[in-house]
Structure formats: C-alpha cells, structure tokens
Design a protein around this motif. Sequence first.
Motif, short mmCIF file in Angstrom:
data_model
loop_
_atom_site.label_atom_id
_atom_site.label_comp_id
_atom_site.label_asym_id
_atom_site.label_seq_id
_atom_site.Cartn_x
_atom_site.Cartn_y
_atom_site.Cartn_z
N GLN B 1 0.80 -1.31 -0.03
CA GLN B 1 -0.02 -0.02 -0.13
C GLN B 1 1.05 1.19 -0.08
O GLN B 1 1.78 1.30 0.90
N GLN B 2 0.61 2.14 -0.76
CA GLN B 2 1.33 3.33 -0.90
C GLN B 2 1.03 4.36 0.17
O GLN B 2 0.01 4.53 0.45
N ASN B 3 2.25 4.82 0.54
CA ASN B 3 2.14 5.81 1.64
C ASN B 3 3.03 7.15 0.98
O ASN B 3 4.02 7.02 0.76
N VAL B 4 2.30 8.33 1.00
CA VAL B 4 2.76 9.45 0.46
C VAL B 4 2.95 10.61 1.42
O VAL B 4 1.60 10.83 2.18
N GLN B 5 3.94 11.19 1.46
CA GLN B 5 3.91 12.12 2.76
C GLN B 5 4.33 13.58 2.11
O GLN B 5 5.47 13.68 1.24
N GLN B 6 3.91 14.70 2.46
CA GLN B 6 4.38 15.92 1.69
C GLN B 6 5.01 16.98 3.05
O GLN B 6 4.61 16.95 4.11
N SER B 7 5.82 17.80 2.39
CA SER B 7 6.34 18.73 3.33
C SER B 7 6.70 19.84 2.69
O SER B 7 7.25 19.86 1.47
N PRO B 8 6.47 21.21 3.34
CA PRO B 8 6.06 21.33 4.53
C PRO B 8 4.41 21.31 4.29
O PRO B 8 3.93 21.25 3.17
N GLU B 9 3.91 21.48 5.46
CA GLU B 9 2.45 21.56 5.29
C GLU B 9 1.72 22.80 4.84
O GLU B 9 0.88 22.96 4.15
N SER B 10 2.68 23.94 5.36
CA SER B 10 2.39 25.32 4.59
C SER B 10 3.56 26.11 4.61
O SER B 10 4.70 25.97 4.96
N LEU B 11 3.34 27.07 3.58
CA LEU B 11 4.57 27.91 3.03
C LEU B 11 3.98 29.17 2.89
O LEU B 11 3.12 29.39 2.11
N ILE B 12 4.69 30.29 3.45
CA ILE B 12 4.29 31.66 2.85
C ILE B 12 5.56 32.23 2.11
O ILE B 12 6.58 32.27 3.03
#
Lengths: 115, 112
Positions: B1-12
């Motif tokens: 099962q694929q697990n996909v993680q992103q970073s950062p959660e927010s960016l300004i």
Amino acid sequence: SVLLYQKPNRDICQSGTSLKIQCVADSQVVSMFWYQQFQEQSLMLMATANEGSEATYESGFTKDKFPISRPNLTFSTLTVNNARPGDSSIYFCSSRGLGGRNTLYFGAGTRLSVL
Amino acid sequence: QQNVQQSPESLIVPEGARTSLNCTFSDSASQYFWWYRQHSGKAPKALMSIFSNGEKEEGRFTIHLNKASLHFSLHIRDSQPSDSALYLCAAPNNNAGAKLTFGGGTRLTVRP
C-alpha cells in the motif's frame, strides 16, 4: 481529457438522512473514482466504480454507508446513508481521460454539510 | 500500500521567490508521479507529471524525481500570487496504476 459534471454543488442535510450525489462524464470512461476531502486536506480515495460490477471500497469506507452505482460508462452516483456531522466534507468524482497517461480529472465537487 | 508524505504543510513566500515543495513515497515499484494544484473552492487539477528519474521543466515549474531516494519535488520559479493554492503530490497505489494516493498537501501562499 474528460469533463465530469457533479450535482448538487452543495447540500445541507440533517443527521440520519441520506443524500445522493451524481456524476456525469462527457465521454465514456472505464473507471470512476470517488474521493473525500476534509477542509483543504488530502484527497482520500473512497471507492472505484466500474460499469456492471460492484464498486471496490478502500479501507474505512463501506458499501452500506456509501453505496455507489455505475449503471453505464458515463454515469455514477454516490449515496451517503445515515449522514453524520463527521461526513461533512467535499466529495469529488474523478476519472482518467482517454490517452491521458493516468491523468485524473475531477468534477467540481459536492460540498456536504450535515447538521 | 502506497504511503505518500508531503512537506512542508504550509508555506508563505514573497512574490518572485523560488518555492520548493517535497514529497516522499513508499512503493519503490512506482512508475510515475504527479503534482496537482487546487485553488480555494475549486477542483484539483493536474499540474505536472514525471515518469523518469531526473528533472522535467514546464515554464516556471520544475519537477525533480529521485526514485532511489523515494522522493520527488516541485519547484516554482518567480512565484506569483496566482500560484497561491493547495499543492497535492500523488503516486499510484497499485500495480494497475489507475488509482492514485495523494499526500497531505502543502498550502502555498504567495504574498504580493
């Protein structure tokens, strides 16, 4: 590409009721996917619907709660049974376009609020 | 099962800045990868995809893919206020490839 039309755009319903979301494609597509999205968070795949067969549900989603029909290659409906406030989210139908190399196209979404 | 993680959660970021968004995946057999962009109140829309290791550029947007590191990224050159949106990375979650697993998203805000 493929264009997907969803209705309604938004709905408000009382807890315990059921509602139906419709998705129509402008061309025949093999698979339609239904995604759930809570407030600007990730898209969670709910189920895959192919014509003439039972929808395949992902972990955490059941046929009893979210029955899906796929009567032909351009149409699908998602029903939310016994709606609860926790079901308040946006529901998207999606599909791949022909020759799209697995590009997923999305309908405009149905924003559901359960009171 | 694929697990996909992103970073950062927010960016300004300020207008004109270079922006970098990151994504990791778990299935080393994955063949192709996507970035989707979702403006507020709108449907997600495919932005770019990549199928081979390396780099792909389209206008101000560049994708880097390193399959060995299970990592791909999106870089935006000369960021514009119109780039403000939720960015979602995605990878296929089965060998059939029809289904996509999405990351948690990065909320990008570009200040004028």
